[in-house]
Design an enzyme around this catalytic site. Structure first.
Site, mmCIF file in Angstrom:
data_model
loop_
_atom_site.group_PDB
_atom_site.id
_atom_site.type_symbol
_atom_site.label_atom_id
_atom_site.label_comp_id
_atom_site.label_asym_id
_atom_site.label_seq_id
_atom_site.Cartn_x
_atom_site.Cartn_y
_atom_site.Cartn_z
ATOM 1 N NE ARG A 1 91.978 55.058 128.357
ATOM 2 C CZ ARG A 1 92.578 56.447 127.968
ATOM 3 N NH1 ARG A 1 92.098 56.891 126.809
ATOM 4 N NH2 ARG A 1 93.158 56.983 129.010
ATOM 5 C CD GLU B 1 93.247 52.433 120.013
ATOM 6 O OE1 GLU B 1 93.870 52.989 119.279
ATOM 7 O OE2 GLU B 1 92.407 52.687 120.366
ATOM 8 C CG HIS C 1 93.472 58.185 121.914
ATOM 9 N ND1 HIS C 1 91.993 58.585 122.436
ATOM 10 C CD2 HIS C 1 94.041 58.194 123.275
ATOM 11 C CE1 HIS C 1 91.784 58.619 123.585
ATOM 12 N NE2 HIS C 1 93.113 58.438 124.202
#
Length: 139
Positions: free
Chosen positions: A38, A67, A86
């Site tokens: 994360r 992000e 990701h």
């Protein structure tokens, strides 16, 4: 020789920036930091400093505090950083296969057949009763 270091944990109050300047300094010179858990687990400024100074040999990142990362994110300017989204492992073909499998199972259920990947079998009989109340005795 390079030594990889990976972090595998959820982002919690106690794990935020758990990989900071002190932790990067304890790593063997030339180590490679891999962060795929994360964003926020590694302190991006501290990682940048450890890479820029040459203490760390590289970093592989697919998670970011913001992000997606800004195009001018300092880590992206370094030649020893490999970055991806990701969801790098999710391909168009993979998504198509999931959609096809889901549609096939829904069709099977509507035809009264128990799907092979039923996640909550305890509701199957209730589903069949509801299907019958809506569709009648179709075969």
């Amino acid at each position: 020789m390079s030594y990889p270091c990976t972090a595998h944990c959820p982002l919690l109050t106690q794990t935020r920036h758990m990989m900071g300047a002190e932790q990067f300094a304890m790593m063997k010179p030339g180590s490679i930091s891999l962060s795929t858990a994360r964003g926020g687990i590694h302190d991006e400024a501290a990682l940048f400093s450890a890479l820029k100074s040459g203490h760390l040999g590289g970093a592989g990142l697919d998670v970011w505090e913001q992000e997606p990362p800004r195009h001018d994110a300092p880590l992206l300017s370094l030649p020893n950083v490999v970055a991806s989204f990701h969801t790098a492992g999710v391909s168009h073909g993979g998504r198509r296969n999931v959609a096809r499998s889901s549609a096939s199972q829904i069709s099977s259920m509507l035809n009264g057949n128990r799907p092979p990947h039923l996640l909550n079998p305890e509701v199957w009989e209730r589903f069949l009763a509801r299907r019958k109340s809506v569709l009648g005795d179709v075969v």
